[in-house]
Design a protein around this motif. Structure first.
Motif, PDB file in Angstrom:
ATOM      1  N   THR A 423       6.789  20.865  33.449  1.00 49.93           N
ATOM      2  CA  THR A 423       7.615  21.102  34.628  1.00 49.93           C
ATOM      3  C   THR A 423       9.001  21.545  34.190  1.00 49.93           C
ATOM      4  O   THR A 423       9.521  21.077  33.165  1.00 49.93           O
ATOM      5  CB  THR A 423       7.719  19.846  35.515  1.00 49.93           C
ATOM      6  N   ALA A 424       9.609  22.413  34.987  1.00 50.33           N
ATOM      7  CA  ALA A 424      10.942  22.926  34.683  1.00 50.33           C
ATOM      8  C   ALA A 424      12.045  22.026  35.234  1.00 50.33           C
ATOM      9  O   ALA A 424      13.218  22.252  34.945  1.00 50.33           O
ATOM     10  CB  ALA A 424      11.102  24.337  35.243  1.00 50.33           C
ATOM     11  N   MET A 431       4.233  19.810  38.297  1.00 51.55           N
ATOM     12  CA  MET A 431       3.722  20.292  37.022  1.00 51.55           C
ATOM     13  C   MET A 431       3.072  21.660  37.240  1.00 51.55           C
ATOM     14  O   MET A 431       2.543  21.960  38.314  1.00 51.55           O
ATOM     15  CB  MET A 431       2.692  19.316  36.444  1.00 51.55           C
ATOM     16  N   THR A 432       3.118  22.487  36.216  1.00 52.29           N
ATOM     17  CA  THR A 432       2.503  23.804  36.297  1.00 52.29           C
ATOM     18  C   THR A 432       1.903  24.164  34.950  1.00 52.29           C
ATOM     19  O   THR A 432       2.134  23.465  33.955  1.00 52.29           O
ATOM     20  CB  THR A 432       3.529  24.870  36.733  1.00 52.29           C
ATOM     21  N   GLY A 433       1.152  25.246  34.923  1.00 51.78           N
ATOM     22  CA  GLY A 433       0.529  25.707  33.695  1.00 51.78           C
ATOM     23  C   GLY A 433       1.284  26.864  33.076  1.00 51.78           C
ATOM     24  O   GLY A 433       2.449  27.131  33.419  1.00 51.78           O
ATOM     25  N   PRO A 434       0.651  27.621  32.168  1.00 54.78           N
ATOM     26  CA  PRO A 434       1.355  28.668  31.421  1.00 54.78           C
ATOM     27  C   PRO A 434       1.804  29.846  32.264  1.00 54.78           C
ATOM     28  O   PRO A 434       2.691  30.588  31.857  1.00 54.78           O
ATOM     29  CB  PRO A 434       0.326  29.092  30.379  1.00 54.78           C
ATOM     30  N   ALA A 435       1.208  30.047  33.439  1.00 55.81           N
ATOM     31  CA  ALA A 435       1.612  31.172  34.285  1.00 55.81           C
ATOM     32  C   ALA A 435       2.883  30.881  35.073  1.00 55.81           C
ATOM     33  O   ALA A 435       3.466  31.783  35.666  1.00 55.81           O
ATOM     34  CB  ALA A 435       0.484  31.527  35.253  1.00 55.81           C
ATOM     35  N   GLY A 436       3.327  29.603  35.064  1.00 50.96           N
ATOM     36  CA  GLY A 436       4.529  29.254  35.801  1.00 50.96           C
ATOM     37  C   GLY A 436       4.261  29.073  37.284  1.00 50.96           C
ATOM     38  O   GLY A 436       3.117  29.059  37.740  1.00 50.96           O
ATOM     39  N   TYR A 437       5.334  28.933  38.047  1.00 46.70           N
ATOM     40  CA  TYR A 437       5.207  28.632  39.465  1.00 46.70           C
ATOM     41  C   TYR A 437       4.881  29.881  40.282  1.00 46.70           C
ATOM     42  O   TYR A 437       5.254  31.001  39.915  1.00 46.70           O
ATOM     43  CB  TYR A 437       6.510  28.012  39.982  1.00 46.70           C
ATOM     44  N   ASP A 438       4.201  29.655  41.408  1.00 49.90           N
ATOM     45  CA  ASP A 438       3.974  30.765  42.327  1.00 49.90           C
ATOM     46  C   ASP A 438       5.309  31.163  42.955  1.00 49.90           C
ATOM     47  O   ASP A 438       6.318  30.443  42.845  1.00 49.90           O
ATOM     48  CB  ASP A 438       2.958  30.380  43.400  1.00 49.90           C
ATOM     49  N   ALA A 439       5.316  32.303  43.627  1.00 50.83           N
ATOM     50  CA  ALA A 439       6.574  32.876  44.118  1.00 50.83           C
ATOM     51  C   ALA A 439       7.311  31.927  45.062  1.00 50.83           C
ATOM     52  O   ALA A 439       8.537  31.777  44.982  1.00 50.83           O
ATOM     53  CB  ALA A 439       6.292  34.204  44.823  1.00 50.83           C
ATOM     54  N   GLN A 440       6.574  31.252  45.942  1.00 52.22           N
ATOM     55  CA  GLN A 440       7.219  30.370  46.909  1.00 52.22           C
ATOM     56  C   GLN A 440       7.831  29.156  46.215  1.00 52.22           C
ATOM     57  O   GLN A 440       8.967  28.757  46.513  1.00 52.22           O
ATOM     58  CB  GLN A 440       6.208  29.922  47.965  1.00 52.22           C
ATOM     59  N   THR A 441       7.105  28.556  45.295  1.00 52.79           N
ATOM     60  CA  THR A 441       7.629  27.391  44.581  1.00 52.79           C
ATOM     61  C   THR A 441       8.787  27.794  43.682  1.00 52.79           C
ATOM     62  O   THR A 441       9.760  27.052  43.527  1.00 52.79           O
ATOM     63  CB  THR A 441       6.516  26.742  43.739  1.00 52.79           C
ATOM     64  N   ALA A 457      10.006  36.922  35.157  1.00 54.22           N
ATOM     65  CA  ALA A 457       8.932  35.942  35.103  1.00 54.22           C
ATOM     66  C   ALA A 457       9.348  34.672  35.843  1.00 54.22           C
ATOM     67  O   ALA A 457      10.534  34.351  35.935  1.00 54.22           O
ATOM     68  CB  ALA A 457       8.585  35.614  33.660  1.00 54.22           C
ATOM     69  N   PRO A 458       8.397  33.943  36.393  1.00 57.40           N
ATOM     70  CA  PRO A 458       8.756  32.724  37.127  1.00 57.40           C
ATOM     71  C   PRO A 458       9.172  31.596  36.179  1.00 57.40           C
ATOM     72  O   PRO A 458       8.855  31.623  34.982  1.00 57.40           O
ATOM     73  CB  PRO A 458       7.453  32.365  37.860  1.00 57.40           C
ATOM     74  N   PHE A 459       9.875  30.614  36.715  1.00 56.61           N
ATOM     75  CA  PHE A 459      10.161  29.412  35.948  1.00 56.61           C
ATOM     76  C   PHE A 459       8.832  28.781  35.512  1.00 56.61           C
ATOM     77  O   PHE A 459       7.851  28.783  36.236  1.00 56.61           O
ATOM     78  CB  PHE A 459      10.932  28.402  36.792  1.00 56.61           C
ATOM     79  N   GLY A 460       8.834  28.226  34.307  1.00 55.56           N
ATOM     80  CA  GLY A 460       7.643  27.547  33.802  1.00 55.56           C
ATOM     81  C   GLY A 460       6.664  28.453  33.093  1.00 55.56           C
ATOM     82  O   GLY A 460       5.697  27.963  32.504  1.00 55.56           O
ATOM     83  N   ALA A 461       6.868  29.769  33.126  1.00 50.13           N
ATOM     84  CA  ALA A 461       5.951  30.677  32.438  1.00 50.13           C
ATOM     85  C   ALA A 461       6.090  30.515  30.921  1.00 50.13           C
ATOM     86  O   ALA A 461       7.191  30.304  30.408  1.00 50.13           O
ATOM     87  CB  ALA A 461       6.220  32.114  32.832  1.00 50.13           C
ATOM     88  N   LEU A 462       4.979  30.606  30.212  1.00 49.66           N
ATOM     89  CA  LEU A 462       4.992  30.566  28.752  1.00 49.66           C
ATOM     90  C   LEU A 462       5.428  31.929  28.224  1.00 49.66           C
ATOM     91  O   LEU A 462       4.861  32.956  28.605  1.00 49.66           O
ATOM     92  CB  LEU A 462       3.604  30.209  28.224  1.00 49.66           C
ATOM     93  N   LEU A 463       6.423  31.944  27.356  1.00 53.58           N
ATOM     94  CA  LEU A 463       6.972  33.179  26.804  1.00 53.58           C
ATOM     95  C   LEU A 463       6.766  33.232  25.293  1.00 53.58           C
ATOM     96  O   LEU A 463       6.605  32.200  24.636  1.00 53.58           O
ATOM     97  CB  LEU A 463       8.469  33.283  27.107  1.00 53.58           C
ATOM     98  N   ALA A 464       6.799  34.445  24.749  1.00 55.52           N
ATOM     99  CA  ALA A 464       6.679  34.656  23.308  1.00 55.52           C
ATOM    100  C   ALA A 464       7.665  35.730  22.884  1.00 55.52           C
ATOM    101  O   ALA A 464       7.928  36.683  23.623  1.00 55.52           O
ATOM    102  CB  ALA A 464       5.249  35.065  22.933  1.00 55.52           C
ATOM    103  N   VAL A 465       8.210  35.570  21.665  1.00 54.71           N
ATOM    104  CA  VAL A 465       9.124  36.557  21.117  1.00 54.71           C
ATOM    105  C   VAL A 465       8.936  36.582  19.604  1.00 54.71           C
ATOM    106  O   VAL A 465       8.608  35.557  19.002  1.00 54.71           O
ATOM    107  CB  VAL A 465      10.591  36.231  21.483  1.00 54.71           C
ATOM    108  N   LEU A 466       9.106  37.741  19.000  1.00 56.04           N
ATOM    109  CA  LEU A 466       8.983  37.884  17.551  1.00 56.04           C
ATOM    110  C   LEU A 466      10.394  37.900  16.968  1.00 56.04           C
ATOM    111  O   LEU A 466      11.048  38.942  16.899  1.00 56.04           O
ATOM    112  CB  LEU A 466       8.219  39.158  17.196  1.00 56.04           C
ATOM    113  N   ALA A 467      10.880  36.735  16.565  1.00 60.86           N
ATOM    114  CA  ALA A 467      12.238  36.616  16.035  1.00 60.86           C
ATOM    115  C   ALA A 467      12.335  37.290  14.677  1.00 60.86           C
ATOM    116  O   ALA A 467      11.395  37.258  13.883  1.00 60.86           O
ATOM    117  CB  ALA A 467      12.630  35.135  15.912  1.00 60.86           C
ATOM    118  N   GLY A 468      13.473  37.890  14.413  1.00 62.83           N
ATOM    119  CA  GLY A 468      13.686  38.598  13.157  1.00 62.83           C
ATOM    120  C   GLY A 468      13.512  40.087  13.284  1.00 62.83           C
ATOM    121  O   GLY A 468      13.837  40.836  12.366  1.00 62.83           O
ATOM    122  N   VAL A 469      12.982  40.535  14.411  1.00 62.67           N
ATOM    123  CA  VAL A 469      12.823  41.967  14.696  1.00 62.67           C
ATOM    124  C   VAL A 469      14.009  42.413  15.551  1.00 62.67           C
ATOM    125  O   VAL A 469      14.448  41.689  16.448  1.00 62.67           O
ATOM    126  CB  VAL A 469      11.489  42.227  15.429  1.00 62.67           C
TER     127      VAL A 469
END
Length: 520
Positions: A423-424, A431-441, A457-469
């Motif tokens: 949860t954010a 509680m939410t999963g990797p897709a984050g909250y729906d638009a209304q929430t 992206a919504p709050f709670g979404a799982l993000l990825a980044v390649l650090a060092g690039v």
């Protein structure tokens, strides 16, 4: 000094005339009444919290708070871990209210659970059927994952440390005592604290313990509850130690469909044991009266070539396991529980290292995500080597580097959601999963938009980044993401709410599987 072994057979509920109505006041707050139980590490009292006017259970630890500076340092570290467990709000984790020092010793103030232990229930009514045992196992697994998510271990999972509420639901207890045994006490005093027949081999031999050690103890507990006796119990302590470290478990036929998951949990080497997600999927099937999927793969698998025939067989196995749903309410022996998952962090390394004979089995499972994602096999083209690891992403920890893999320019990177929720904003958001909250929430946090790492992206979404690039894009992973690395760097994962102070009220974690394929 010769080694001494303290074997705690479990607290037995007793009341003696001399102890009834003791009326001792601890820390000017907790009034002790009668003794509820006694074990090798402590005495449990029924008590009353005079400040909040409520009944509580108080465990008097048989560990003095006085000692030399080294002892006090260990004690302070153990207290921090016990307090971390106390911050875990979970229906199957006993509520820890307070941890105090009084009369030169430690006292743990806990929720008072009015019910017998699981050990007593089995003693009085006999072993549980496989379906009921699996239902209990799901609740205990959920409790362990919640504790592992805060970086703590239990270290003494056994039927005597599982209490049953009046509605029959299981509650895992005695976390505080387990936290006080952090491995250093073994090397300084020569004692092993806990129940030998439920200890993992790495704990018995003084090697590094981690979440997999608690899963071993869960496996012994399931075998004991369903089979009627621990598969490692022997007439004497030395024989029990030898059985845990070297002998195969004696599993009765009555385990039935529960046998494959118990056998997987009781693999001697920690790295060969299955992930919590795989265990959950198998227990769900058994609890529902269905046949299991067969042998469970290790939690972490390394595969040399995706076109290898063995790798293809592994893909099919993983795909079948991935098809098992996660996160839905599960029928238990006494009701319905909603299960959340979180892989634990590795425990602190210990001074004494011991490695079990043999190496980890390179078994089935983790490459299933590659097949399901539609990756073609490498037949006549360049050779490829894929490394697959499991990773826990904590809600409030910001960007977290994925360990065990390296990413080079041109590598194919796949991130797949396995289990868990977060949860954010623990006080205001569900509680939410990797897709984050729906638009209304998601709109409920419009006032904190600046906290988002990726605005789209919504709050709670799982993000990825390649650090060092240079100028790396921030990817929204959701339930799964595959991309080609634009440069060499470190893969980092995090929640879309990781901007400094914003993440302080985040809670929960997700378990993901990360695969990196190098072509050569």
């Amino acid at each position: 000094m010769s080694e001494r072994v303290i074997s705690e057979e479990g607290d037995r509920r007793v009341t003696t005339g001399s102890e009834r109505g003791a009326q001792r006041l601890i820390a000017d707050r907790y009034l002790l009444y009668e003794v509820l139980g006694r074990g090798g590490m402590g005495t449990v009292w029924r008590a009353h919290d005079q400040v909040l006017d409520r009944p509580v259970a108080v465990k008097e630890l048989h560990i003095l708070s006085l000692g030399d500076e080294e002892h006090r340092v260990r004690l302070r570290r153990a207290i921090r871990e016990a307090r971390a467990v106390a911050r875990v709000p979970h229906p199957h984790v006993v509520g820890v209210h307070d941890l105090v020092e009084a009369e030169d010793r430690l006292w743990i103030v806990m929720e008072l659970v009015e019910g017998p232990s699981l050990a007593r229930r089995v003693e009085e009514t006999g072993p549980l059927p496989p379906e009921h045992t699996a239902a209990v196992g799901l609740q205990l697994l959920d409790a362990l994952e919640a504790v592992h998510a805060v970086g703590a271990l239990h270290r003494d999972v056994k039927p005597a440390n599982v209490l049953l509420r009046r509605d029959g639901n299981a509650v895992l207890t005695d976390f505080g005592i387990a936290a006080l045994d952090d491995g250093d006490f073994l090397t300084t005093t020569g004692e092993l604290v806990g129940s030998l027949e439920f200890m993992a081999p790495e704990r018995v031999t003084g090697a590094e313990a981690g979440p997999a050690s608690d899963l071993w103890s869960l496996g012994v507990t399931l075998a004991t509850v369903c089979g009627g006796q621990s598969p490692f119990r022997r007439p004497a302590a030395p024989a029990t130690l030898h059985a845990v470290a070297y002998e195969e478990p004696a599993l009765p036929e009555r385990l039935g469909p529960l046998r494959p998951v118990v056998e997987a949990l009781l693999r001697k080497a920690p790295q060969e044991r299955p992930s919590a997600g795989a265990v959950r999927a198998e227990l769900r099937l058994v609890a529902a009266g269905q046949a299991g999927t067969g042998p469970l793969p290790p939690a972490t698998v390394r595969v040399r070539r995706a076109s290898d025939p063995v790798a293809d067989a592994e893909t099919v196995t993983a795909g079948r396991q991935a098809a098992v749903s996660h996160g839905e309410p599960v029928p238990t022996a006494w009701g319905t529980t909603s299960l959340r998952s979180a892989e634990g962090r590795p425990a602190r390394p210990r001074r004494l290292r011991w490695v079990l004979a043999g190496t980890a089995v390179l078994a089935a499972g983790a490459v299933g995500g590659l097949f399901l994602a539609g990756w073609p096999p490498f037949e006549d083209g360049p050779k490829a080597e894929t490394t697959t690891v499991s990773q826990v992403v904590q809600a409030g920890a910001g960007w977290q580097a994925v360990t065990g893999v390296s990413v080079r320019r041109g590598d194919q990177v796949a991130v797949r959601f396995v289990s868990g929720q977060w949860t954010a904003a623990t006080a205001n958001m569900p509680m939410t999963g990797p897709a984050g909250y729906d638009a209304q929430t998601d709109k409920r946090l419009d006032g904190a938009k600046d906290c988002k790492v990726k605005k789209a992206a919504p709050f709670g979404a799982l993000l990825a980044v390649l650090a060092g690039v240079k100028n790396p894009p921030v990817h929204t992973v959701g339930r799964g993401l595959t991309f080609r690395a634009a440069g060499s760097g470190t893969l980092q994962l995090g929640m879309n709410d990781t901007a400094g102070y914003c993440s302080q009220d985040n809670r929960g974690s997700l378990t993901v599987r990360v695969s990196v394929t190098h072509e050569s």
